[in-house]
Design an enzyme around this catalytic site. Structure first.
Site: not given
Length: 226
Positions: A62, A64
């Site tokens: 991922d 963020d």
């Protein structure tokens, strides 16, 4: 990423990075700690080699609050254009500082330069609210040796959807079985959903630390013995 109480907590953490041990890369880290972290990364990745275990063929992250902080939506009111600082961090148009988290840079650098990872592909799987800002940040953040985040991952699945959709596309495009993939994400619900496909999923509430990287490789190795 969710914009609920979790988002509020991350805003607070971004302004006070040391709270709860939530430390961005390159901040508040002594030389001794940096050396220990590097050694931990090396020992974790060589553990598979020592056991003659296969490495994951897809290593996915991922973005963020996993590889960088703050999350893109937390920059609303600011955002692009971003400026690169001398310490490797970025500053958005309102002066908010953005950093890579934990040992994200070292991990991505190893994946791109160490021969033992030559058969593995790096991927970013993200539902970030501002994909164009994320794309700019990836071009500016460097992971070492002149390699940018953008160049470090040939596979990019960045769009709003359940993250199982990101992995279904990766599987379709590469032909790599889900069981030969590993995914690191800071949100448990993403890990739960992607795990149902057969992917080894690692929850990273503090971003990419040596501990989470090591745990991930160990869990992947265990999954291959079944």
């Amino acid at each position: 990423m969710t914009q609920s109480l979790t988002g509020f907590i991350l805003v607070f953490l971004a302004s006070s990075p040391a709270v709860f041990g939530f430390v961005p890369a390159g901040t508040g880290t002594s030389t001794g700690s940096a050396v220990r972290n590097t050694q931990a990364l090396r020992s974790a990745s060589t553990a598979l080699q020592a056991q003659r275990m296969a490495y994951p063929r897809v290593v996915a992250f991922d973005l963020d609050a996993t590889l960088w902080i703050p999350e893109m939506y937390q920059l609303w009111g600011g955002g692009a254009p971003f400026k690169k600082n001398s310490d490797g961090s970025l500053t958005d148009c309102k002066g908010t500082r953005c950093t890579m988290m934990g040992n994200s840079a070292e991990i991505l650098h190893e994946l791109n330069t160490d021969p033992k990872w030559k058969d593995s592909k790096v991927a970013y799987c993200s539902c970030t609210d501002e994909p164009s800002w994320a794309a700019e940040c990836m071009k500016l953040f460097e992971v070492g040796g002149g390699i940018t985040m953008e160049k470090a991952a040939p596979i990019k699945q960045i769009f709003k959807a359940n993250k199982t959709e990101h992995f279904k596309r990766i599987h379709k495009d590469t032909g790599i079985p889900y069981e030969q993939m590993i995914f690191f994400d800071n949100e448990e619900h993403n890990c739960r959903s992607v795990k149902q496909l057969g992917v080894t999923c690692i929850y990273t509430p503090r971003g990419m630390t040596p501990a989470e990287w090591s745990r991930g490789l160990k869990e992947y190795a265990s999954s291959q013995k079944k």
